[in-house]
Motif scaffolding. Structure first.
Motif, PDB file in Angstrom:
ATOM      1  N   GLY A   8       0.814  -1.209   0.000  1.00 16.14           N
ATOM      2  CA  GLY A   8       0.000   0.000   0.000  1.00 16.14           C
ATOM      3  C   GLY A   8       0.847   1.258   0.000  1.00 16.14           C
ATOM      4  N   SER A   9       1.958   1.216   0.721  1.00 15.44           N
ATOM      5  CA  SER A   9       2.861   2.367   0.761  1.00 15.44           C
ATOM      6  C   SER A   9       3.492   2.615  -0.609  1.00 15.44           C
ATOM      7  CB  SER A   9       3.959   2.139   1.809  1.00 15.44           C
ATOM      8  OG  SER A   9       3.404   1.996   3.101  1.00 15.44           O
ATOM      9  N   ILE A  10       3.880   1.519  -1.280  1.00 18.93           N
ATOM     10  CA  ILE A  10       4.476   1.651  -2.613  1.00 18.93           C
ATOM     11  C   ILE A  10       3.459   2.224  -3.596  1.00 18.93           C
ATOM     12  CG2 ILE A  10       5.430   0.372  -4.576  1.00 18.93           C
ATOM     13  CD1 ILE A  10       6.634  -1.578  -2.537  1.00 18.93           C
ATOM     14  N   ILE A  11       2.213   1.717  -3.525  1.00 13.77           N
ATOM     15  CA  ILE A  11       1.157   2.247  -4.399  1.00 13.77           C
ATOM     16  C   ILE A  11       0.957   3.735  -4.150  1.00 13.77           C
ATOM     17  CG2 ILE A  11      -1.322   2.173  -4.918  1.00 13.77           C
ATOM     18  CD1 ILE A  11      -1.224  -0.843  -4.288  1.00 13.77           C
ATOM     19  N   GLY A  12       0.948   4.120  -2.865  1.00 12.45           N
ATOM     20  CA  GLY A  12       0.789   5.527  -2.523  1.00 12.45           C
ATOM     21  C   GLY A  12       1.914   6.386  -3.062  1.00 12.45           C
ATOM     22  N   LEU A  13       3.144   5.874  -3.017  1.00 10.78           N
ATOM     23  CA  LEU A  13       4.297   6.622  -3.534  1.00 10.78           C
ATOM     24  C   LEU A  13       4.212   6.798  -5.051  1.00 10.78           C
ATOM     25  CD1 LEU A  13       7.212   5.091  -1.411  1.00 10.78           C
ATOM     26  CD2 LEU A  13       6.305   7.424  -1.280  1.00 10.78           C
ATOM     27  N   VAL A  14       3.756   5.736  -5.744  1.00  8.84           N
ATOM     28  CA  VAL A  14       3.618   5.823  -7.204  1.00  8.84           C
ATOM     29  C   VAL A  14       2.564   6.871  -7.573  1.00  8.84           C
ATOM     30  CG1 VAL A  14       2.905   4.591  -9.285  1.00  8.84           C
ATOM     31  CG2 VAL A  14       4.397   3.462  -7.628  1.00  8.84           C
ATOM     32  N   VAL A  15       1.435   6.851  -6.866  1.00 13.37           N
ATOM     33  CA  VAL A  15       0.388   7.853  -7.123  1.00 13.37           C
ATOM     34  C   VAL A  15       0.932   9.254  -6.851  1.00 13.37           C
ATOM     35  CG1 VAL A  15      -1.866   8.714  -6.380  1.00 13.37           C
ATOM     36  CG2 VAL A  15      -1.513   6.253  -6.657  1.00 13.37           C
ATOM     37  N   ALA A  16       1.687   9.405  -5.738  1.00 11.99           N
ATOM     38  CA  ALA A  16       2.275  10.707  -5.401  1.00 11.99           C
ATOM     39  C   ALA A  16       3.257  11.154  -6.485  1.00 11.99           C
ATOM     40  CB  ALA A  16       2.984  10.620  -4.049  1.00 11.99           C
ATOM     41  N   LEU A  17       3.999  10.197  -7.049  1.00  8.30           N
ATOM     42  CA  LEU A  17       4.937  10.519  -8.130  1.00  8.30           C
ATOM     43  C   LEU A  17       4.209  11.109  -9.329  1.00  8.30           C
ATOM     44  CD1 LEU A  17       7.692  10.382  -9.593  1.00  8.30           C
ATOM     45  CD2 LEU A  17       7.133   8.011 -10.206  1.00  8.30           C
ATOM     46  N   PHE A  18       3.084  10.486  -9.696  1.00  4.82           N
ATOM     47  CA  PHE A  18       2.336  10.992 -10.853  1.00  4.82           C
ATOM     48  C   PHE A  18       1.669  12.332 -10.549  1.00  4.82           C
ATOM     49  CE2 PHE A  18       2.944   6.756 -12.567  1.00  4.82           C
ATOM     50  CZ  PHE A  18       3.071   7.014 -13.925  1.00  4.82           C
ATOM     51  N   PHE A  19       1.313  12.550  -9.284  1.00  4.19           N
ATOM     52  CA  PHE A  19       0.814  13.880  -8.912  1.00  4.19           C
ATOM     53  C   PHE A  19       1.932  14.913  -9.085  1.00  4.19           C
ATOM     54  CE2 PHE A  19      -3.013  12.194  -6.797  1.00  4.19           C
ATOM     55  CZ  PHE A  19      -3.909  13.213  -7.083  1.00  4.19           C
ATOM     56  N   GLY A  20       3.160  14.505  -8.749  1.00  3.43           N
ATOM     57  CA  GLY A  20       4.288  15.402  -8.937  1.00  3.43           C
ATOM     58  C   GLY A  20       4.562  15.674 -10.406  1.00  3.43           C
ATOM     59  N   LEU A  21       4.511  14.605 -11.224  1.00  6.75           N
ATOM     60  CA  LEU A  21       4.728  14.764 -12.654  1.00  6.75           C
ATOM     61  C   LEU A  21       3.659  15.639 -13.295  1.00  6.75           C
ATOM     62  CD1 LEU A  21       5.755  11.112 -13.620  1.00  6.75           C
ATOM     63  CD2 LEU A  21       7.229  13.134 -13.595  1.00  6.75           C
ATOM     64  N   ARG A  22       2.502  15.702 -12.650  1.00 11.08           N
ATOM     65  CA  ARG A  22       1.407  16.516 -13.184  1.00 11.08           C
ATOM     66  C   ARG A  22       1.785  17.988 -13.246  1.00 11.08           C
ATOM     67  NH1 ARG A  22      -2.835  19.565 -11.922  1.00 11.08           N
ATOM     68  NH2 ARG A  22      -4.770  19.257 -13.110  1.00 11.08           N
ATOM     69  N   PHE A  23       2.708  18.438 -12.373  1.00  9.80           N
ATOM     70  CA  PHE A  23       3.147  19.828 -12.404  1.00  9.80           C
ATOM     71  C   PHE A  23       3.979  20.120 -13.650  1.00  9.80           C
ATOM     72  CE2 PHE A  23       2.163  19.395  -7.890  1.00  9.80           C
ATOM     73  CZ  PHE A  23       1.478  20.581  -7.660  1.00  9.80           C
ATOM     74  N   ILE A  24       4.561  19.062 -14.230  1.00  6.42           N
ATOM     75  CA  ILE A  24       5.275  19.213 -15.495  1.00  6.42           C
ATOM     76  C   ILE A  24       4.286  19.239 -16.648  1.00  6.42           C
ATOM     77  CG2 ILE A  24       6.984  18.176 -17.056  1.00  6.42           C
ATOM     78  CD1 ILE A  24       8.261  16.870 -14.596  1.00  6.42           C
ATOM     79  N   SER A  25       3.381  18.268 -16.638  1.00  4.10           N
ATOM     80  CA  SER A  25       2.305  18.200 -17.638  1.00  4.10           C
ATOM     81  C   SER A  25       1.180  17.322 -17.108  1.00  4.10           C
ATOM     82  CB  SER A  25       2.831  17.619 -18.947  1.00  4.10           C
ATOM     83  OG  SER A  25       1.752  17.369 -19.839  1.00  4.10           O
ATOM     84  N   PRO A  26      -0.078  17.755 -17.211  1.00  6.21           N
ATOM     85  CA  PRO A  26      -1.199  16.939 -16.741  1.00  6.21           C
ATOM     86  C   PRO A  26      -1.347  15.632 -17.519  1.00  6.21           C
ATOM     87  CG  PRO A  26      -1.989  18.828 -17.985  1.00  6.21           C
ATOM     88  CD  PRO A  26      -0.534  19.047 -17.753  1.00  6.21           C
TER      89      PRO A  26
END
Length: 308
Positions: A8-26
């Motif tokens: 669950g922690s790994i899944i949460g980190l991956v989701v957080a990563l894509f939220f971060g990448l969203r600042f580059i491009s949605p």
């Protein structure tokens, strides 16, 4: 428990990563949702086929690929939301017809799958309808996340600028994930009367209440964080979006998220399986993690499209 927490922690980190990448491009976030669509459709199709509910797995997994491409292109070229919805309906109709034609012409599948008391036409219609169901669940009902991600770019709000889509996505994921986390830990700790013993024996009423409380607390915290960041305070004020709306949204969102979980449990039980897949140790498959998210995405999009 340990495996579940680690995964669950790994899944949460991956989701957080894509939220971060969203600042580059949605569009990075769109890719994550596209992967969920394709993998989720494959899981549901495989489970159904394994239990004798025959569907066309090839069509079921190609559909979300084209849905993803069509949605992203429609948003990129600034098509109106109405045109995108017409595209969805056209794609559903086209794939249903093609699936029906394939079912009628596939002699090997007819020989292996058709019951003796069925006509070929009845078999083909049933197989096409089951495949259509997989087009809708999970592909179509998860797709509102694309619209939340590009909320300002679509003609569904009077907002012309800003990053309100980020707020909406965070609200969606916070209410869904905290509903799941709090329901699990509160339910396993307090236990008590079962919520729906014939569908999901492990779910309890205490867990359901815990999930609602977790979602509401998480939503309130999220609201106050965004209230003090950027120009969100002005946006909230302009649309009279206050704490009352946050409480109403999170309360209903949690219930709908749990309804999505129960619906998925019902599908799995009728297919005589515990999980959609085993790709995530302790958590099952993509649709085991996104069952509540799928239902909540529809509600979240509709509500905020009305508010904003």
């Amino acid at each position: 428990m340990k495996t579940r927490i680690i995964t669950g922690s790994i899944i949460g980190l991956v989701v957080a990563l894509f939220f971060g990448l969203r600042f580059i491009s949605p569009y990075f976030f769109d890719v994550m949702i596209g992967v969920i669509l394709v993998c989720g459709a494959g899981e549901v199709s495989k489970v159904f086929n394994r239990s004798g509910r025959y569907n066309n797995m090839t069509m079921a997994t190609i559909f979300p690929v084209l849905l993803f491409i069509g949605t992203v292109l429609g948003i990129y070229f600034k098509l109106s939301f109405l045109y995108i919805m017409l595209g969805y309906l056209s794609l559903l109709l086209l794939f249903f017809v093609v699936t029906f034609i394939v079912a009628l012409s596939n002699k090997k599948a007819i020989k292996d799958e058709k019951r003796e008391d069925e006509t070929v036409a009845t078999y083909a219609i049933k197989k096409s309808l089951l495949t259509l169901g997989i087009f809708v669940y999970p592909s179509v009902i998860i797709s509102p996340i694309f619209f939340l991600n590009h909320f300002v770019e679509l003609d569904i709000t009077s907002l012309t600028e800003g990053n309100i889509g980020l707020f909406l996505l965070v609200m969606l994921f916070v209410t869904t994930m905290l509903t799941d986390v709090f329901a699990y830990f509160v339910g396993s700790t307090i236990k008590g009367k079962k919520l729906c013993p014939y569908i999901s024996p492990n779910k309890t009423i205490s867990g359901a209440i815990g999930g609602i409380m977790g979602a509401m607390v998480g939503a309130v915290i999220t609201y106050y964080i965004f209230l003090n960041v950027g120009n969100f305070a002005d946006v909230f004020a302009n649309f009279n979006f206050g704490i009352a709306w946050v409480l109403i949204y999170s309360f209903v969102a949690s219930i709908i998220s749990q309804a999505g979980d129960i619906f998925a449990s019902w599908l799995k039980r009728t297919a005589r399986t515990k999980d959609f897949s085993t790709i995530f140790p302790g958590h099952g498959g993509f649709m085991d993690r996104c069952d509540g998210l799928a239902f909540n995405a529809v509600f979240t999009f509709i509500l905020f499209a009305i508010i904003f």
